[in-house]
Design a protein around this motif. Structure first.
Motif, PDB file in Angstrom:
ATOM      1  N   ILE A  83       0.864  -1.178   0.000  1.00  0.00           N
ATOM      2  CA  ILE A  83       0.000   0.000   0.000  1.00  0.00           C
ATOM      3  C   ILE A  83       0.896   1.221   0.000  1.00  0.00           C
ATOM      4  CG2 ILE A  83      -1.813   1.257   1.219  1.00  0.00           C
ATOM      5  CD1 ILE A  83      -2.651  -1.380   2.496  1.00  0.00           C
ATOM      6  N   GLN A 143      -8.031   5.385   0.077  1.00  0.00           N
ATOM      7  CA  GLN A 143      -7.104   4.604   0.879  1.00  0.00           C
ATOM      8  C   GLN A 143      -7.800   3.427   1.551  1.00  0.00           C
ATOM      9  OE1 GLN A 143      -4.374   4.979  -0.418  1.00  0.00           O
ATOM     10  NE2 GLN A 143      -3.045   5.467   1.320  1.00  0.00           N
ATOM     11  N   SER A 146      -7.698   0.751  -0.953  1.00  0.00           N
ATOM     12  CA  SER A 146      -6.372   0.117  -1.004  1.00  0.00           C
ATOM     13  C   SER A 146      -6.184  -0.863   0.140  1.00  0.00           C
ATOM     14  CB  SER A 146      -5.280   1.195  -0.955  1.00  0.00           C
ATOM     15  OG  SER A 146      -5.317   2.007  -2.105  1.00  0.00           O
ATOM     16  N   MET A 160       3.553  -1.320   3.860  1.00  0.00           N
ATOM     17  CA  MET A 160       2.768  -0.086   3.845  1.00  0.00           C
ATOM     18  C   MET A 160       3.699   1.115   3.915  1.00  0.00           C
ATOM     19  SD  MET A 160      -0.344  -1.318   6.369  1.00  0.00           S
ATOM     20  CE  MET A 160      -1.540  -0.230   5.611  1.00  0.00           C
ATOM     21  N   PRO A 163       0.858   5.149   4.350  1.00  0.00           N
ATOM     22  CA  PRO A 163      -0.453   5.100   3.686  1.00  0.00           C
ATOM     23  C   PRO A 163      -1.397   6.230   4.070  1.00  0.00           C
ATOM     24  CG  PRO A 163      -0.334   3.467   5.433  1.00  0.00           C
ATOM     25  CD  PRO A 163       1.054   4.010   5.272  1.00  0.00           C
TER      26      PRO A 163
END
Length: 267
Positions: A83, A143, A146, A160, A163
């Motif tokens: 992410i 987000q 995601s 990540m 993020p």
């Protein structure tokens, strides 16, 4: 007693970038063990190589030296999902199609794809928006998509890269709590990058502090505060307040030192 075998074993990783006649050492001698189900955050000054290390773990960069190994528990699962700071949703797909994307790519049975997609749409509060396209969503909602897609794909690792960095404070707090709520259910192994000390303390089992570049691991901080946690809790806890100051001082020292020490190497 023997320590449990690491989920991720990183051994002596270094990374050098070359540009024209100069070489820049981005990472130096990174050695790290991350256990199965552990939530580990990389924290250091800008330019210390955090994202480079994450990209190496994702297979998007090759190390110049050293290696890493991931102990797989299920060969049928994808190795990792990543992410990014900027939303990675596919603009011509609906929310539902985005969340299902990895599952369909793996050619899983349609019933399983539908069940898992709807489960994570519900978990992230996206069910009412399932038929919308990304252009119709806010940054925070993108987000969420995601995050839902990453968990739905059921990878061995979650990587990540900041993020929530582009979100306002309110959306950031909401998504942090949603991420942790979902993570608590499945305990995926997570490697997380942030510049926020509060966020690192909130989400992490362990914080790995890195130096200014070339990035090296200089210290580790274990977060013993019981889960679930809240931002209010970590800000009011005296031990966490002291930890915040220690990490802040580390970052300040590294930033100040980097201003006078960095010189590109002539190649």
């Amino acid at each position: 007693m023997h320590a449990p075998e690491a989920k991720i074993a990183i051994e002596g990783i270094a990374k050098v970038f070359y540009k024209k006649k100069q070489s820049i050492l981005a990472l130096q001698d990174i050695t790290l063990r991350i256990q199965d189900g552990e939530f580990v955050t990389l924290l250091g000054p800008s330019g210390c190589g955090k994202t480079t290390l994450l990209r190496i773990l994702a297979g998007l960069e090759k190390p110049s030296a050293g290696h890493f190994d991931v102990r797989r528990t299920d060969e049928q699962k994808p190795l990792q999902s990543m992410i990014f700071q900027e939303n990675g949703v596919i603009p011509w797909m609906t929310v539902e199609q985005n969340v299902a994307f990895g599952l369909n790519l793996r050619k899983l049975p349609a019933k399983l794809v539908k069940e898992r997609t709807h489960y994570y749409l519900e978990k992230t509060g996206l069910t009412p928006f399932a038929k919308l396209y990304p252009k119709e969503l806010s940054g925070g909602m993108k987000q969420r998509v995601s995050i839902a897609r990453a968990f739905a794909n059921d990878p061995e690792l979650l990587l990540m890269d900041e993020p929530f960095a582009a979100l306002d404070e309110q959306n950031k707090f909401i998504l942090q709590e949603e991420l942790l709520r979902i993570w608590e259910e499945h305990r995926k192994t997570v490697v997380f990058i942030t510049h926020s000390i509060d966020e690192a303390i909130l989400v992490s089992d362990r914080i790995v502090l890195m130096s200014a570049h070339p990035g090296r691991i200089v210290a580790e901080k274990r977060i013993d505060l019981p889960r679930p946690r809240s931002v209010e809790q970590i800000r009011s806890d005296p031990g966490m307040a002291q930890l915040f100051v220690e990490i802040w001082n580390h970052l300040q020292r590294e930033v100040q030192g980097a201003r006078s020490e960095f010189k590109p190497c002539k190649g």
